[in-house]
Design a protein around this motif. Structure first.
Motif, PDB file in Angstrom:
ATOM      1  N   THR A  19       0.821  -1.206   0.000  1.00 42.90           N
ATOM      2  CA  THR A  19       0.000   0.000   0.000  1.00 42.90           C
ATOM      3  C   THR A  19       0.854   1.255   0.000  1.00 42.90           C
ATOM      4  OG1 THR A  19      -1.882   1.092   1.095  1.00 42.90           O
ATOM      5  CG2 THR A  19      -0.234   0.057   2.540  1.00 42.90           C
ATOM      6  N   THR A  20       0.361   2.268  -0.684  1.00 38.61           N
ATOM      7  CA  THR A  20       0.986   3.583  -0.699  1.00 38.61           C
ATOM      8  C   THR A  20      -0.119   4.610  -0.505  1.00 38.61           C
ATOM      9  OG1 THR A  20       2.687   2.828  -2.243  1.00 38.61           O
ATOM     10  CG2 THR A  20       2.396   5.210  -2.028  1.00 38.61           C
ATOM     11  N   VAL A  21      -0.001   5.417   0.535  1.00 40.67           N
ATOM     12  CA  VAL A  21      -1.011   6.431   0.819  1.00 40.67           C
ATOM     13  C   VAL A  21      -1.132   7.369  -0.383  1.00 40.67           C
ATOM     14  CG1 VAL A  21      -1.620   8.374   2.322  1.00 40.67           C
ATOM     15  CG2 VAL A  21      -0.692   6.271   3.299  1.00 40.67           C
ATOM     16  N   GLY A  22      -2.363   7.584  -0.811  1.00 41.57           N
ATOM     17  CA  GLY A  22      -2.643   8.454  -1.945  1.00 41.57           C
ATOM     18  C   GLY A  22      -2.527   7.774  -3.294  1.00 41.57           C
ATOM     19  N   VAL A  23      -2.115   6.509  -3.309  1.00 43.24           N
ATOM     20  CA  VAL A  23      -1.931   5.783  -4.575  1.00 43.24           C
ATOM     21  C   VAL A  23      -2.841   4.569  -4.659  1.00 43.24           C
ATOM     22  CG1 VAL A  23      -0.281   4.531  -6.016  1.00 43.24           C
ATOM     23  CG2 VAL A  23       0.448   6.578  -4.787  1.00 43.24           C
ATOM     24  N   GLY A  24      -2.885   3.772  -3.599  1.00 43.63           N
ATOM     25  CA  GLY A  24      -3.743   2.585  -3.608  1.00 43.63           C
ATOM     26  C   GLY A  24      -3.145   1.428  -2.841  1.00 43.63           C
ATOM     27  N   THR A  25      -3.876   0.327  -2.882  1.00 43.81           N
ATOM     28  CA  THR A  25      -3.507  -0.865  -2.120  1.00 43.81           C
ATOM     29  C   THR A  25      -3.695  -2.102  -2.982  1.00 43.81           C
ATOM     30  OG1 THR A  25      -4.202   0.186  -0.058  1.00 43.81           O
ATOM     31  CG2 THR A  25      -4.052  -2.226  -0.047  1.00 43.81           C
ATOM     32  N   THR A  26      -2.758  -3.030  -2.855  1.00 45.34           N
ATOM     33  CA  THR A  26      -2.905  -4.350  -3.476  1.00 45.34           C
ATOM     34  C   THR A  26      -2.745  -5.382  -2.368  1.00 45.34           C
ATOM     35  OG1 THR A  26      -1.996  -3.576  -5.569  1.00 45.34           O
ATOM     36  CG2 THR A  26      -1.972  -5.952  -5.186  1.00 45.34           C
ATOM     37  N   VAL A  27      -3.752  -6.246  -2.246  1.00 44.35           N
ATOM     38  CA  VAL A  27      -3.710  -7.334  -1.279  1.00 44.35           C
ATOM     39  C   VAL A  27      -3.634  -8.635  -2.075  1.00 44.35           C
ATOM     40  CG1 VAL A  27      -4.884  -8.535   0.600  1.00 44.35           C
ATOM     41  CG2 VAL A  27      -5.071  -6.034   0.413  1.00 44.35           C
ATOM     42  N   THR A  28      -2.632  -9.430  -1.787  1.00 45.82           N
ATOM     43  CA  THR A  28      -2.462 -10.715  -2.454  1.00 45.82           C
ATOM     44  C   THR A  28      -2.586 -11.820  -1.411  1.00 45.82           C
ATOM     45  OG1 THR A  28      -0.959  -9.710  -4.053  1.00 45.82           O
ATOM     46  CG2 THR A  28      -0.942 -12.123  -3.910  1.00 45.82           C
ATOM     47  N   MET A  29      -3.458 -12.785  -1.700  1.00 47.76           N
ATOM     48  CA  MET A  29      -3.669 -13.903  -0.782  1.00 47.76           C
ATOM     49  C   MET A  29      -3.488 -15.210  -1.539  1.00 47.76           C
ATOM     50  SD  MET A  29      -7.064 -12.488   1.139  1.00 47.76           S
ATOM     51  CE  MET A  29      -7.808 -12.006  -0.418  1.00 47.76           C
ATOM     52  N   LYS A  30      -2.959 -16.201  -0.845  1.00 46.85           N
ATOM     53  CA  LYS A  30      -2.756 -17.519  -1.435  1.00 46.85           C
ATOM     54  C   LYS A  30      -3.462 -18.563  -0.579  1.00 46.85           C
ATOM     55  CE  LYS A  30       1.588 -16.324  -3.623  1.00 46.85           C
ATOM     56  NZ  LYS A  30       1.369 -16.548  -5.013  1.00 46.85           N
TER      57      LYS A  30
END
Length: 140
Positions: free
Chosen positions: A125-136
């Motif tokens: 995550t980067t504030v002001g840019v977005g979030t990527t959550v990866t789960m396996k």
């Protein structure tokens, strides 16, 4: 054999349609013969992530890769980002607004449940840019 790729678009702010993508994924996994317990865990995590994208981000994209031994779910948004991951992982902590909470969402269990039911979870995550959550998820 290459993994099967499933893609879903999550619309921002539309709580009436929240959960549709996780339901579609669940049906696809059933058709592919994935064991019910793996489907249950993946669907819980996908739903929690989907709700987070609707409430907290500007929607986003979900990619699900279904392999013989592993399922990977990647939720990517261009929302506000998460300023404090440790706090966000605390059960009960939420930034959900009154509307979402009034509808029964925003209990602060999304990320903790995602970590609990996945075999591996990573948040980028980067504030002001977005979030990527990866789960396996191991297919067992």
């Amino acid at each position: 054999m290459s993994p099967i790729k499933l893609k879903y678009t999550i619309d921002a702010g539309d709580l009436s349609r929240a959960g549709e993508a996780s339901s579609k994924m669940k049906m696809s996994l059933r058709k592919l013969g994935i064991p019910p317990e793996t489907i249950r865990r993946a669907a819980i995590c996908m739903y929690e992530g989907e709700i987070n994208m609707v409430i907290h981000a500007n929607g986003g994209e979900v990619t699900v890769l279904v392999g013989m031994d592993e399922i990977t779910i990647c939720l990517a948004d261009q929302g506000p980002g998460i300023p404090d991951i440790e706090k966000a992982m605390s059960e009960g902590w939420t930034t959900a607004g009154d509307t979402a909470r009034g509808l029964g969402f925003g209990a602060g269990m999304g990320l903790p449940n995602m970590a609990r039911y996945s075999d591996h979870m990573h948040i980028d995550t980067t504030v002001g840019v977005g979030t990527t959550v990866t789960m396996k998820f191991k297919v067992a």
